[in-house]
Design a protein around this motif. Structure first.
Motif, PDB file in Angstrom:
ATOM      1  N   ALA A   2       0.920  -1.323   0.092  1.00 58.26           N
ATOM      2  CA  ALA A   2       0.048  -0.057  -0.080  1.00 58.26           C
ATOM      3  C   ALA A   2       0.777   1.198   0.046  1.00 58.26           C
ATOM      4  O   ALA A   2       0.651   2.275  -0.553  1.00 58.26           O
ATOM      5  CB  ALA A   2      -0.848  -0.215   1.178  1.00 58.26           C
ATOM      6  N   GLU A   3       2.034   1.150   0.777  1.00 60.71           N
ATOM      7  CA  GLU A   3       2.830   2.263   0.677  1.00 60.71           C
ATOM      8  C   GLU A   3       3.615   2.654  -0.339  1.00 60.71           C
ATOM      9  O   GLU A   3       3.653   3.778  -1.079  1.00 60.71           O
ATOM     10  CB  GLU A   3       3.972   2.160   1.748  1.00 60.71           C
ATOM     11  CG  GLU A   3       4.924   3.197   2.107  1.00 60.71           C
ATOM     12  CD  GLU A   3       6.117   2.616   3.047  1.00 60.71           C
ATOM     13  OE1 GLU A   3       6.883   3.789   3.128  1.00 60.71           O
ATOM     14  OE2 GLU A   3       5.998   1.975   4.043  1.00 60.71           O
ATOM     15  N   ALA A   4       3.913   1.637  -1.252  1.00 58.05           N
ATOM     16  CA  ALA A   4       4.659   1.789  -2.566  1.00 58.05           C
ATOM     17  C   ALA A   4       3.528   2.256  -3.564  1.00 58.05           C
ATOM     18  O   ALA A   4       3.901   2.998  -4.287  1.00 58.05           O
ATOM     19  CB  ALA A   4       5.040   0.374  -2.958  1.00 58.05           C
ATOM     20  N   GLU A   5       2.321   1.659  -3.342  1.00 53.78           N
ATOM     21  CA  GLU A   5       1.232   2.377  -4.288  1.00 53.78           C
ATOM     22  C   GLU A   5       1.002   3.900  -4.289  1.00 53.78           C
ATOM     23  O   GLU A   5       0.802   4.627  -4.954  1.00 53.78           O
ATOM     24  CB  GLU A   5      -0.017   1.629  -4.141  1.00 53.78           C
ATOM     25  CG  GLU A   5      -0.043  -0.031  -4.837  1.00 53.78           C
ATOM     26  CD  GLU A   5      -1.332  -0.798  -4.592  1.00 53.78           C
ATOM     27  OE1 GLU A   5      -2.062  -0.368  -3.968  1.00 53.78           O
ATOM     28  OE2 GLU A   5      -1.189  -1.874  -5.203  1.00 53.78           O
ATOM     29  N   ALA A   6       0.813   4.047  -2.838  1.00 52.28           N
ATOM     30  CA  ALA A   6       0.468   5.543  -2.506  1.00 52.28           C
ATOM     31  C   ALA A   6       1.707   6.386  -3.075  1.00 52.28           C
ATOM     32  O   ALA A   6       1.485   7.786  -3.427  1.00 52.28           O
ATOM     33  CB  ALA A   6       0.512   5.602  -0.928  1.00 52.28           C
ATOM     34  N   LYS A   7       2.923   5.906  -3.041  1.00 52.17           N
ATOM     35  CA  LYS A   7       4.174   6.708  -3.391  1.00 52.17           C
ATOM     36  C   LYS A   7       4.061   6.776  -4.728  1.00 52.17           C
ATOM     37  O   LYS A   7       4.243   7.960  -5.364  1.00 52.17           O
ATOM     38  CB  LYS A   7       5.282   5.821  -2.887  1.00 52.17           C
ATOM     39  CG  LYS A   7       6.637   6.749  -3.264  1.00 52.17           C
ATOM     40  CD  LYS A   7       7.899   6.161  -2.836  1.00 52.17           C
ATOM     41  CE  LYS A   7       9.260   6.918  -3.331  1.00 52.17           C
ATOM     42  NZ  LYS A   7      10.496   6.042  -2.880  1.00 52.17           N
ATOM     43  N   ALA A   8       3.623   5.847  -5.692  1.00 50.99           N
ATOM     44  CA  ALA A   8       3.786   5.855  -6.938  1.00 50.99           C
ATOM     45  C   ALA A   8       2.487   6.836  -7.438  1.00 50.99           C
ATOM     46  O   ALA A   8       2.825   7.732  -8.457  1.00 50.99           O
ATOM     47  CB  ALA A   8       3.461   4.590  -7.524  1.00 50.99           C
ATOM     48  N   ARG A   9       1.294   6.892  -6.759  1.00 45.96           N
ATOM     49  CA  ARG A   9       0.282   7.700  -7.039  1.00 45.96           C
ATOM     50  C   ARG A   9       0.720   9.157  -6.859  1.00 45.96           C
ATOM     51  O   ARG A   9       0.416  10.070  -7.604  1.00 45.96           O
ATOM     52  CB  ARG A   9      -0.944   7.373  -6.168  1.00 45.96           C
ATOM     53  CG  ARG A   9      -1.914   6.224  -6.643  1.00 45.96           C
ATOM     54  CD  ARG A   9      -3.170   6.278  -6.129  1.00 45.96           C
ATOM     55  NE  ARG A   9      -3.287   6.220  -4.624  1.00 45.96           N
ATOM     56  CZ  ARG A   9      -2.972   5.135  -3.890  1.00 45.96           C
ATOM     57  NH1 ARG A   9      -2.893   3.823  -4.536  1.00 45.96           N
ATOM     58  NH2 ARG A   9      -3.075   5.145  -2.519  1.00 45.96           N
ATOM     59  N   GLY A  10       1.470   9.318  -5.919  1.00 44.43           N
ATOM     60  CA  GLY A  10       1.678  10.677  -5.261  1.00 44.43           C
ATOM     61  C   GLY A  10       2.889  11.294  -6.558  1.00 44.43           C
ATOM     62  O   GLY A  10       2.842  12.351  -6.745  1.00 44.43           O
ATOM     63  N   GLU A  11       3.806  10.554  -6.860  1.00 45.81           N
ATOM     64  CA  GLU A  11       4.782  10.870  -7.865  1.00 45.81           C
ATOM     65  C   GLU A  11       3.879  11.212  -9.271  1.00 45.81           C
ATOM     66  O   GLU A  11       4.383  12.001  -9.904  1.00 45.81           O
ATOM     67  CB  GLU A  11       5.731   9.657  -8.228  1.00 45.81           C
ATOM     68  CG  GLU A  11       6.799   9.365  -6.947  1.00 45.81           C
ATOM     69  CD  GLU A  11       7.711   8.445  -7.003  1.00 45.81           C
ATOM     70  OE1 GLU A  11       7.552   7.436  -8.001  1.00 45.81           O
ATOM     71  OE2 GLU A  11       8.602   8.235  -6.481  1.00 45.81           O
ATOM     72  N   LYS A  12       2.976  10.500  -9.607  1.00 46.60           N
ATOM     73  CA  LYS A  12       2.263  10.423 -10.832  1.00 46.60           C
ATOM     74  C   LYS A  12       1.438  11.804 -10.678  1.00 46.60           C
ATOM     75  O   LYS A  12       1.491  12.764 -11.629  1.00 46.60           O
ATOM     76  CB  LYS A  12       1.393   9.252 -11.015  1.00 46.60           C
ATOM     77  CG  LYS A  12       0.386   9.436 -12.420  1.00 46.60           C
ATOM     78  CD  LYS A  12      -0.550   8.271 -12.728  1.00 46.60           C
ATOM     79  CE  LYS A  12      -0.887   8.521 -14.046  1.00 46.60           C
ATOM     80  NZ  LYS A  12      -1.663   9.803 -14.346  1.00 46.60           N
ATOM     81  N   ILE A  13       1.076  12.302  -9.473  1.00 40.66           N
ATOM     82  CA  ILE A  13       0.141  13.498  -9.321  1.00 40.66           C
ATOM     83  C   ILE A  13       1.154  14.696  -9.262  1.00 40.66           C
ATOM     84  O   ILE A  13       0.918  15.750 -10.006  1.00 40.66           O
ATOM     85  CB  ILE A  13      -0.519  13.487  -7.940  1.00 40.66           C
ATOM     86  CG1 ILE A  13      -1.734  12.595  -8.001  1.00 40.66           C
ATOM     87  CG2 ILE A  13      -1.106  14.961  -7.767  1.00 40.66           C
ATOM     88  CD1 ILE A  13      -2.351  12.306  -6.430  1.00 40.66           C
ATOM     89  N   LYS A  14       2.452  14.420  -8.951  1.00 38.06           N
ATOM     90  CA  LYS A  14       3.345  15.488  -9.005  1.00 38.06           C
ATOM     91  C   LYS A  14       3.803  15.676 -10.534  1.00 38.06           C
ATOM     92  O   LYS A  14       4.049  16.701 -10.877  1.00 38.06           O
ATOM     93  CB  LYS A  14       4.591  15.163  -8.148  1.00 38.06           C
ATOM     94  CG  LYS A  14       6.013  16.080  -8.055  1.00 38.06           C
ATOM     95  CD  LYS A  14       6.783  15.894  -7.156  1.00 38.06           C
ATOM     96  CE  LYS A  14       7.844  16.817  -7.263  1.00 38.06           C
ATOM     97  NZ  LYS A  14       9.182  16.556  -6.452  1.00 38.06           N
ATOM     98  N   ALA A  15       4.072  14.546 -11.203  1.00 36.62           N
ATOM     99  CA  ALA A  15       4.538  14.647 -12.567  1.00 36.62           C
ATOM    100  C   ALA A  15       3.436  15.396 -13.213  1.00 36.62           C
ATOM    101  O   ALA A  15       3.542  16.072 -14.281  1.00 36.62           O
ATOM    102  CB  ALA A  15       4.633  13.278 -13.263  1.00 36.62           C
TER     103      ALA A  15
END
Length: 254
Positions: A2-15
């Motif tokens: 879950a932590e990895a998915e949240a991080k990935a979503r955060g990076e996508k939103i930032k990008a």
């Protein structure tokens, strides 16, 4: 997980946010381009297509947001300056045919308004002259270019309305040459940023416009040494564009 998915979503939103911001800034640049083109009577469709063509020539490497903005602005300035140089040179040709006065018109303002079809054309030309005069390319003109007689006249300041047509024709030719210099410099600048990633010294040898640039060279050093060559290339293109412009006018007249 879950932590990895949240991080990935955060990076996508930032990008995505950075991409949207970049698109907004580029759109703002293009809006400014269109506004300036309209004021100077330039062909906006041709302007945008030439800017796009310049973008297609670049490496396509990923640049920072700031660098991409600088590249887009430099390309836009290069194309606008080149178009303006052709227009100024064409105006100079018309003035030379008048002898010393302004034909059937009482003064410079009347002649300029009639010739360009824009009542504010003279005022706008004065404003653009100030911008050109203060441009980085003009402050660092290569020695051989700076001694050109038309350019020396243009650098003295915008002529008064009492100036005769021959004086103004020389001034316009000088201004056209300054615009060619600006176009060349801005084009070199865009290629420099595309190669280096910023406006500073390259850490390794690069190539700009087919010319090798040793590591540690500044843009101004390169421009002072090689600028005359790039300006000549722009002037050669402009001479061809002016000929094509005259040919189109002649066909319309027929």
């Amino acid at each position: 997980m879950a932590e990895a998915e949240a991080k990935a979503r955060g990076e996508k939103i930032k990008a995505d946010t950075e991409l949207e911001k970049q698109k907004a800034e580029i759109a703002n640049i293009y809006s400014q381009i269109q506004d300036r083109a309209a004021r100077l009577g330039l062909d906006q469709d041709k302007l945008l297509s030439e800017i796009q063509a310049k973008q297609d020539e670049l490496s396509g490497k990923k640049l920072t947001e700031t660098a991409q903005k600088q590249v887009t602005e430099a390309q836009a300035n290069a194309v606008m300056a080149e178009q303006s140089a052709v227009s100024m040179s064409s105006l100079a040709d018309r003035l030379e045919q008048l002898g010393g006065g302004y034909g059937r018109f009482a003064n410079l303002a009347e002649w300029w308004a009639n010739t360009t079809g824009n009542q504010d054309a003279l005022s706008q030309a004065r404003t653009d002259y100030v911008r050109i005069r203060n441009a980085a390319a003009i402050k660092a003109l290569p020695p051989g270019v700076a001694t050109d007689k038309d350019i020396e006249l243009a650098l003295k300041g915008f002529p008064p309305e009492t100036a005769d047509s021959q004086y103004l024709a020389s001034f316009l030719r000088g201004t056209a040459k300054l615009q060619a210099a600006e176009a060349a410099f801005e084009d070199v600048k865009s290629q420099w940023i595309d190669s280096v990633g910023y406006l500073g010294k390259p850490r390794q040898d690069i190539e700009v416009g087919g010319v090798k640039v040793p590591a540690g060279t500044t843009l101004v050093q390169f421009w002072n040494k090689q600028g005359e060559k790039f300006i000549s290339q722009v002037q050669s293109r402009n001479a061809l564009k002016k000929y094509e412009k005259y040919s189109e006018s002649y066909r319309d007249w027929e």
